[in-house]
Design a protein around this motif. Structure first.
Motif, PDB file in Angstrom:
ATOM      1  N   ARG A 151       0.844  -1.194   0.000  1.00  0.00           N
ATOM      2  CA  ARG A 151       0.000   0.000   0.000  1.00  0.00           C
ATOM      3  C   ARG A 151       0.873   1.234   0.000  1.00  0.00           C
ATOM      4  O   ARG A 151       1.721   1.403   0.870  1.00  0.00           O
ATOM      5  CB  ARG A 151      -0.909   0.015   1.213  1.00  0.00           C
ATOM      6  CG  ARG A 151      -2.039  -0.978   1.090  1.00  0.00           C
ATOM      7  CD  ARG A 151      -3.037  -0.796   2.171  1.00  0.00           C
ATOM      8  NE  ARG A 151      -3.728   0.490   2.023  1.00  0.00           N
ATOM      9  CZ  ARG A 151      -4.750   0.847   2.784  1.00  0.00           C
ATOM     10  NH1 ARG A 151      -5.187   0.074   3.730  1.00  0.00           N
ATOM     11  NH2 ARG A 151      -5.318   2.015   2.614  1.00  0.00           N
ATOM     12  N   THR A 152       0.671   2.063  -0.973  1.00  0.00           N
ATOM     13  CA  THR A 152       1.445   3.297  -1.047  1.00  0.00           C
ATOM     14  C   THR A 152       0.618   4.498  -0.619  1.00  0.00           C
ATOM     15  O   THR A 152       1.172   5.586  -0.425  1.00  0.00           O
ATOM     16  CB  THR A 152       1.960   3.529  -2.480  1.00  0.00           C
ATOM     17  OG1 THR A 152       0.845   3.603  -3.362  1.00  0.00           O
ATOM     18  CG2 THR A 152       2.907   2.430  -2.898  1.00  0.00           C
ATOM     19  N   ASP A 153      -0.672   4.329  -0.427  1.00  0.00           N
ATOM     20  CA  ASP A 153      -1.514   5.466  -0.057  1.00  0.00           C
ATOM     21  C   ASP A 153      -1.297   5.871   1.398  1.00  0.00           C
ATOM     22  O   ASP A 153      -1.689   6.966   1.800  1.00  0.00           O
ATOM     23  CB  ASP A 153      -2.981   5.159  -0.323  1.00  0.00           C
ATOM     24  CG  ASP A 153      -3.500   3.970   0.450  1.00  0.00           C
ATOM     25  OD1 ASP A 153      -2.709   3.036   0.705  1.00  0.00           O
ATOM     26  OD2 ASP A 153      -4.696   3.961   0.796  1.00  0.00           O
TER      27      ASP A 153
END
Length: 83
Positions: free
Chosen positions: A75-77
């Motif tokens: 997850r990069t958010d």
């Protein structure tokens, strides 16, 4: 002559997209992305007579997922932007 197809042998049962998602633990979006990529090697659909719904042979789908195991993404958010 009859137009009946022989009964499927073990492993050749047709699977719907929902069946594939449930059995292999992928989302519909992921499966559609795999199917949309011609280089993925996902098996071609089999469309039974009188139907417009694509189905896939269980053995071919299992072979695909065995050769291409799913790798969870990161997850990069939730990451802070680098400064």
């Amino acid at each position: 002559m009859s137009d009946e197809q022989p009964p499927p042998t073990a492993g050749d049962e047709p699977m719907t997209i929902a069946d594939i998602c449930a059995e292999h633990g992928v989302s519909r979006q992921t499966l559609h992305a795999i199917r949309a990529n011609p280089e993925s090697g996902f098996p071609a659909p089999v469309i039974p007579p009188g139907s417009t719904r694509p189905k896939y042979l269980r053995r071919a789908v299992a072979a695909y997922f065995e050769a291409n195991p799913l790798r969870p993404g990161r997850r990069t958010d939730l990451e802070r932007p680098s400064e």
